[in-house]
Design a protein around this motif. Structure first.
Motif, PDB file in Angstrom:
ATOM      1  N   ASP A  12      39.341  30.419  37.879  1.00 30.23           N
ATOM      2  CA  ASP A  12      40.326  31.509  37.856  1.00 30.23           C
ATOM      3  C   ASP A  12      39.820  32.793  38.515  1.00 30.23           C
ATOM      4  OD1 ASP A  12      41.937  29.793  36.349  1.00 30.23           O
ATOM      5  OD2 ASP A  12      41.206  30.603  34.440  1.00 30.23           O
ATOM      6  N   ILE A  15      41.939  34.436  41.335  1.00 30.46           N
ATOM      7  CA  ILE A  15      43.185  35.039  40.854  1.00 30.46           C
ATOM      8  C   ILE A  15      42.885  36.338  40.112  1.00 30.46           C
ATOM      9  CG2 ILE A  15      45.159  34.757  39.298  1.00 30.46           C
ATOM     10  CD1 ILE A  15      45.236  32.947  41.820  1.00 30.46           C
ATOM     11  N   GLY A  62      43.643  36.294  31.477  1.00 29.99           N
ATOM     12  CA  GLY A  62      44.296  35.319  32.334  1.00 29.99           C
ATOM     13  C   GLY A  62      44.140  33.922  31.779  1.00 29.99           C
ATOM     14  N   ILE A  86      48.415  31.981  34.872  1.00 31.11           N
ATOM     15  CA  ILE A  86      47.783  31.427  36.063  1.00 31.11           C
ATOM     16  C   ILE A  86      48.423  30.085  36.391  1.00 31.11           C
ATOM     17  CG2 ILE A  86      45.615  30.560  37.029  1.00 31.11           C
ATOM     18  CD1 ILE A  86      44.185  32.732  35.393  1.00 31.11           C
ATOM     19  N   ASN A 114      50.053  34.613  38.491  1.00 33.81           N
ATOM     20  CA  ASN A 114      48.944  34.918  39.403  1.00 33.81           C
ATOM     21  C   ASN A 114      48.873  36.389  39.819  1.00 33.81           C
ATOM     22  OD1 ASN A 114      48.173  32.254  39.331  1.00 33.81           O
ATOM     23  ND2 ASN A 114      48.698  31.794  41.432  1.00 33.81           N
ATOM     24  N   SER A 116      47.435  39.284  38.861  1.00 31.73           N
ATOM     25  CA  SER A 116      46.476  40.080  38.096  1.00 31.73           C
ATOM     26  C   SER A 116      46.380  41.510  38.608  1.00 31.73           C
ATOM     27  CB  SER A 116      45.098  39.411  38.085  1.00 31.73           C
ATOM     28  OG  SER A 116      44.493  39.458  39.358  1.00 31.73           O
TER      29      SER A 116
END
Length: 159
Positions: A12, A15, A62, A86, A114, A116
């Motif tokens: 992750d 992202i 996330g 995510i 997605n 962030s």
């Protein structure tokens, strides 16, 4: 003025990096942890307590697939939690719904799949309620954003 960023897997990072980008733009400190609500719940609880004790004022979390991480964090702290769904399965809709459909009295603010960067911006807005210099930076940022948009779109456009 500090924000915590937590997400469940090294996969992750790409992202969640954009949350840090937004925070850096406004000179907001942050710390990052990779933790899983399912794999290391005891460690997650410990880190949440450490964040509270260290002065963290907001947490960005996330999560993909079951996406329980933001909700589990929100259940263990009164700090504002911003969830970033995510994309993993079902185009990320499953993650989005898992994060946004929290039970009464345990809210998680939720941004787009997605996205962030917007989580970082929301954290900045939350902090700007307390830190007036941050509010001034936000006003400047928005003014410059509008001016740039107008300049870029005043040119002759051919279709």
């Amino acid at each position: 003025m500090k924000v915590g960023i937590i997400f469940g897997s090294k996969s992750d990072i790409d992202i969640m990096r954009n949350a840090a980008v937004a925070l850096k733009e406004f000179e907001v400190e942050y710390e990052v942890h990779i933790l899983s609500a399912h794999r290391v719940p005891e460690r997650l609880t410990t880190v949440i307590r450490e964040m509270e004790d260290s002065g963290i004022e907001c947490i960005i979390a996330g999560a993909g697939l079951a996406a329980h991480l933001p909700g589990v964090i929100a259940s263990q702290t009164v700090l504002p939690v911003i969830g970033v769904p995510i994309k993993a399965a079902l185009g990320g809709i499953d993650s989005l719904l898992s994060i946004v459909q929290m039970p009464k009295a345990i809210p998680v603010a939720t941004v787009g799949i997605n996205n962030s960067y917007n989580a970082g911006m929301l954290a900045v807005q939350i902090l700007s309620l307390k830190y007036l210099e941050l509010k001034d930076k936000l006003y400047t940022y928005r003014t410059e954003m509008k001016e740039k948009f107008i300049t870029e779109n005043e040119e002759h456009i051919e279709l």
